[in-house]
Design a protein around this motif. Structure first.
Motif, PDB file in Angstrom:
ATOM      1  N   THR A  20      -8.808   6.271  39.549  1.00 44.01           N
ATOM      2  CA  THR A  20      -8.137   7.427  40.150  1.00 44.01           C
ATOM      3  C   THR A  20      -8.915   7.944  41.353  1.00 44.01           C
ATOM      4  O   THR A  20      -8.335   8.245  42.408  1.00 44.01           O
ATOM      5  CB  THR A  20      -7.978   8.552  39.112  1.00 44.01           C
ATOM      6  N   GLY A  24      -7.663   7.635  45.127  1.00 43.80           N
ATOM      7  CA  GLY A  24      -7.524   8.898  45.851  1.00 43.80           C
ATOM      8  C   GLY A  24      -8.243   8.866  47.183  1.00 43.80           C
ATOM      9  O   GLY A  24      -7.706   9.309  48.206  1.00 43.80           O
ATOM     10  N   TYR A  28      -6.125   8.865  50.573  1.00 42.59           N
ATOM     11  CA  TYR A  28      -6.357  10.058  51.388  1.00 42.59           C
ATOM     12  C   TYR A  28      -6.794   9.642  52.791  1.00 42.59           C
ATOM     13  O   TYR A  28      -6.339  10.207  53.792  1.00 42.59           O
ATOM     14  CB  TYR A  28      -7.419  10.955  50.762  1.00 42.59           C
ATOM     15  N   PHE A 122       0.377   4.988  46.396  1.00 41.65           N
ATOM     16  CA  PHE A 122      -0.643   5.603  45.545  1.00 41.65           C
ATOM     17  C   PHE A 122      -0.069   5.847  44.153  1.00 41.65           C
ATOM     18  O   PHE A 122      -0.699   5.523  43.136  1.00 41.65           O
ATOM     19  CB  PHE A 122      -1.115   6.909  46.190  1.00 41.65           C
ATOM     20  N   LEU A 126      -1.409   4.017  40.729  1.00 42.64           N
ATOM     21  CA  LEU A 126      -1.954   4.891  39.692  1.00 42.64           C
ATOM     22  C   LEU A 126      -1.138   4.793  38.407  1.00 42.64           C
ATOM     23  O   LEU A 126      -1.693   4.849  37.303  1.00 42.64           O
ATOM     24  CB  LEU A 126      -1.985   6.336  40.195  1.00 42.64           C
ATOM     25  N   LEU A 154      -0.115  14.168  41.213  1.00 45.05           N
ATOM     26  CA  LEU A 154      -1.463  14.120  41.781  1.00 45.05           C
ATOM     27  C   LEU A 154      -1.497  13.250  43.033  1.00 45.05           C
ATOM     28  O   LEU A 154      -2.068  13.634  44.062  1.00 45.05           O
ATOM     29  CB  LEU A 154      -2.435  13.584  40.724  1.00 45.05           C
ATOM     30  N   ALA A 155      -0.880  12.075  42.946  1.00 46.19           N
ATOM     31  CA  ALA A 155      -0.887  11.148  44.081  1.00 46.19           C
ATOM     32  C   ALA A 155      -0.161  11.741  45.286  1.00 46.19           C
ATOM     33  O   ALA A 155      -0.613  11.601  46.431  1.00 46.19           O
ATOM     34  CB  ALA A 155      -0.240   9.825  43.674  1.00 46.19           C
ATOM     35  N   VAL A 158      -2.357  14.441  46.997  1.00 48.10           N
ATOM     36  CA  VAL A 158      -3.462  13.846  47.761  1.00 48.10           C
ATOM     37  C   VAL A 158      -2.935  13.185  49.033  1.00 48.10           C
ATOM     38  O   VAL A 158      -3.513  13.335  50.115  1.00 48.10           O
ATOM     39  CB  VAL A 158      -4.223  12.824  46.898  1.00 48.10           C
ATOM     40  N   TYR A 161      -1.974  15.776  51.571  1.00 46.73           N
ATOM     41  CA  TYR A 161      -2.976  16.809  51.831  1.00 46.73           C
ATOM     42  C   TYR A 161      -3.211  17.054  53.324  1.00 46.73           C
ATOM     43  O   TYR A 161      -3.338  18.220  53.739  1.00 46.73           O
ATOM     44  CB  TYR A 161      -4.293  16.455  51.143  1.00 46.73           C
ATOM     45  N   PHE A 177      -1.085  19.695  42.107  1.00 48.06           N
ATOM     46  CA  PHE A 177      -2.299  18.922  41.835  1.00 48.06           C
ATOM     47  C   PHE A 177      -2.864  19.260  40.459  1.00 48.06           C
ATOM     48  O   PHE A 177      -3.195  18.365  39.671  1.00 48.06           O
ATOM     49  CB  PHE A 177      -3.335  19.216  42.922  1.00 48.06           C
TER      50      PHE A 177
END
Length: 211
Positions: A20, A24, A28, A122, A126, A154-155, A158, A161, A177
């Protein structure tokens, strides 16, 4: 083996955590690079080109008027061009922001598209690791979907972001998140070795049939 995409291979708690973090960092970086390029480098380059074209047109127009006003008298075109550029400098300075805004607006859909691609890839990678962890932890049923939902949340956060940071939306979307992490907790802290245990149990049954 930890980074394998083979769903039949088990993945422990540490493996999921490491994968993870690595994913990430990678995605990112991909999102940040693509967003910076599509939101700054390309628009700024296009804005400079637009400004140069506009400047050339205005200067040529001013020089043409000056030449017409000379009415056959001695006319220094180079001097007139320099004078026109100096006179038009304040006006062109005001237009710089306009050109940049137009360029940014034009490239914005492409910047978002690249972020969407980053989020999709992503999330996909994941989800594979989440499923491997779920298999190793012996998790079954529809509840696994919530673990995948956490991975996607979460993916996506990120991957987006850079966009969220640029528009001061980080805090507004932070619950996505946090929620993603919470939904990943069951699969992260599930037991280990259930995958191997099931295989051993199956082997035992096979031996029984042989006897």
């Amino acid at each position: 083996m930890s980074f394998s995409l083979d769903l039949t291979k088990p993945l422990g708690r540490l493996g999921l955590a490491i994968n993870t973090v690595v994913l990430g960092a990678v995605f990112y970086g991909v999102s940040l690079g693509s967003y910076q390029y599509m939101s700054h480098a390309l628009p700024e380059s296009q804005a400079r080109q637009m400004e140069a074209v506009a400047k050339a047109g205005l200067v040529d127009k001013a020089v043409g008027k000056a030449k017409t006003a000379a009415k056959g008298k001695a006319f220094d075109e180079n001097a007139a061009r320099v004078q026109a550029e100096a006179a038009l400098a304040p006006e062109l300075k005001k237009e710089e922001g306009k050109y940049l805004a137009e360029a940014v607006e034009g490239w914005a859909p492409f910047a978002i598209f690249l972020l969407i691609l980053s989020a999709i890839f992503f999330s996909g990678f994941l989800s594979v690791y989440v499923q491997r962890r779920a298999n190793d932890g012996g998790l079954k049923g529809l509840w696994i979907f919530t673990n995948h939902l956490g991975a996607w949340a979460l993916a996506s956060y990120v991957a987006f972001y850079p966009f969220l940071a640029a528009h001061d939306l980080r805090n507004a979307w932070a619950p996505a998140f946090i929620g993603g992490l919470v939904l990943l907790l069951p699969v992260l802290f599930a037991g280990e070795g259930h995958h191997d245990h099931d295989h051993d149990h199956g082997d035992g049954q096979d031996h029984g049939h042989v006897h």
